[in-house]
Write a protein that holds these residues in place. Sequence first.
Motif, mmCIF file in Angstrom:
data_model
loop_
_atom_site.group_PDB
_atom_site.id
_atom_site.type_symbol
_atom_site.label_atom_id
_atom_site.label_comp_id
_atom_site.label_asym_id
_atom_site.label_seq_id
_atom_site.Cartn_x
_atom_site.Cartn_y
_atom_site.Cartn_z
ATOM 1 N N GLU A 241 0.831 -1.208 0.000
ATOM 2 C CA GLU A 241 0.000 0.000 0.000
ATOM 3 C C GLU A 241 0.862 1.253 0.000
ATOM 4 O O GLU A 241 0.558 2.233 -0.700
ATOM 5 C CB GLU A 241 -0.929 -0.013 1.206
ATOM 6 N N ALA A 242 1.944 1.232 0.774
ATOM 7 C CA ALA A 242 2.846 2.390 0.798
ATOM 8 C C ALA A 242 3.507 2.601 -0.560
ATOM 9 O O ALA A 242 3.608 3.727 -1.055
ATOM 10 C CB ALA A 242 3.895 2.200 1.885
ATOM 11 N N LEU A 243 3.949 1.511 -1.174
ATOM 12 C CA LEU A 243 4.606 1.620 -2.473
ATOM 13 C C LEU A 243 3.657 2.154 -3.539
ATOM 14 O O LEU A 243 4.088 2.834 -4.478
ATOM 15 C CB LEU A 243 5.150 0.259 -2.899
ATOM 16 N N ALA A 244 2.369 1.845 -3.406
ATOM 17 C CA ALA A 244 1.380 2.278 -4.388
ATOM 18 C C ALA A 244 0.827 3.666 -4.082
ATOM 19 O O ALA A 244 -0.025 4.165 -4.835
ATOM 20 C CB ALA A 244 0.237 1.263 -4.456
ATOM 21 N N GLY A 245 1.283 4.287 -2.992
ATOM 22 C CA GLY A 245 0.786 5.604 -2.627
ATOM 23 C C GLY A 245 -0.570 5.595 -1.967
ATOM 24 O O GLY A 245 -1.203 6.648 -1.818
#
Length: 336
Positions: free
Chosen positions: A175-179
Amino acid sequence: MRFLVLGGGGFLGAAVVDAAVAAGDSVTVFSRSGRPPADGVEVLTGDRRGDLGVLAGRRWDAVLDTFTDDEPGAPAVAATARLLSGSVGAYGYVSGMSVYAPDGPAVPDETAPVRAAGQQPDDDPLQQRSLAKLAAERALAEHFDGPVLVPRVGIMVGPRDPSDRFTWWPVRIAEALAGRRDRRVCVPGDPTRPVQFSDARDVAGWVVAMLRAGRGGVFDTVGPGRRQTLASVLDACLAAAGGGPGDVEFVPVGEEALRRGLAGVEEERRPLWFPEDQIPQEAVDSSAALAAGLTFRPVEDTARDTLHWVRRDRGTWPDLDVDLDAARERALLAAD
């Protein structure tokens, strides 16, 4: 081999069924649901607490018992042990590391003292559960005439993990990597501390191999069979989610701040390795099982397979049963 699984629908039981099928065994599952956990598996419908008739008169080379550890556990295990004695070659029973006395050695092996009635407080959340496991172990030794294999498992993770507690990490990082969520990720306590866990598929494969060989004995089967820090586990989850160094910021938060911020949140609804107050041991010595052939895959493989599984079954951005939403995580990061 003809392989019987008593309760093949749970987490480890399903992994054992898969391992036995992959080994070319003829697999039978005894359960109340009557639903086959995999193609080509025979299902016998019955109830461990009395309805064992479909097992009578049948023969198998090995059986694995995954019965739950509630209070009636030992009588139910004793009943199947008596019924199957003489018609099954080897009997495996899944016990747990919680059976070891919390005031025993910091790193127990199979010779460490176990819990006993009246020696631990009644409000110890693991006491009754562990005493039931120990009673089942004793029932097998008394009533089954053949090799008895007792794997004492710990925290198990991987695809089909019903708790979501390990699954939370690769999903949160993805989720963090996908913003979709903050790139600052709350990390519990000291990231350099070692952690222990097992991919259920590794334990399952080893159990099947041991029972196929007719091996008995009590074995600690807690992974990963090497020193594994929390930081290295999170880095592996980052890699499994498609990221690399610097793509997210792992922010350590002290355990006292975590306890205050998570007050009222049951341990079963926290990500793994937030304060695990119910685990009294520093580690578990599984060297005997390792010497008997138990191996553990790299944690990156476990994280990648877990992320693939949960996305396949529950969507790209699954709603996990973990009580740590973005607002609570921001509050934890701010409070430390």
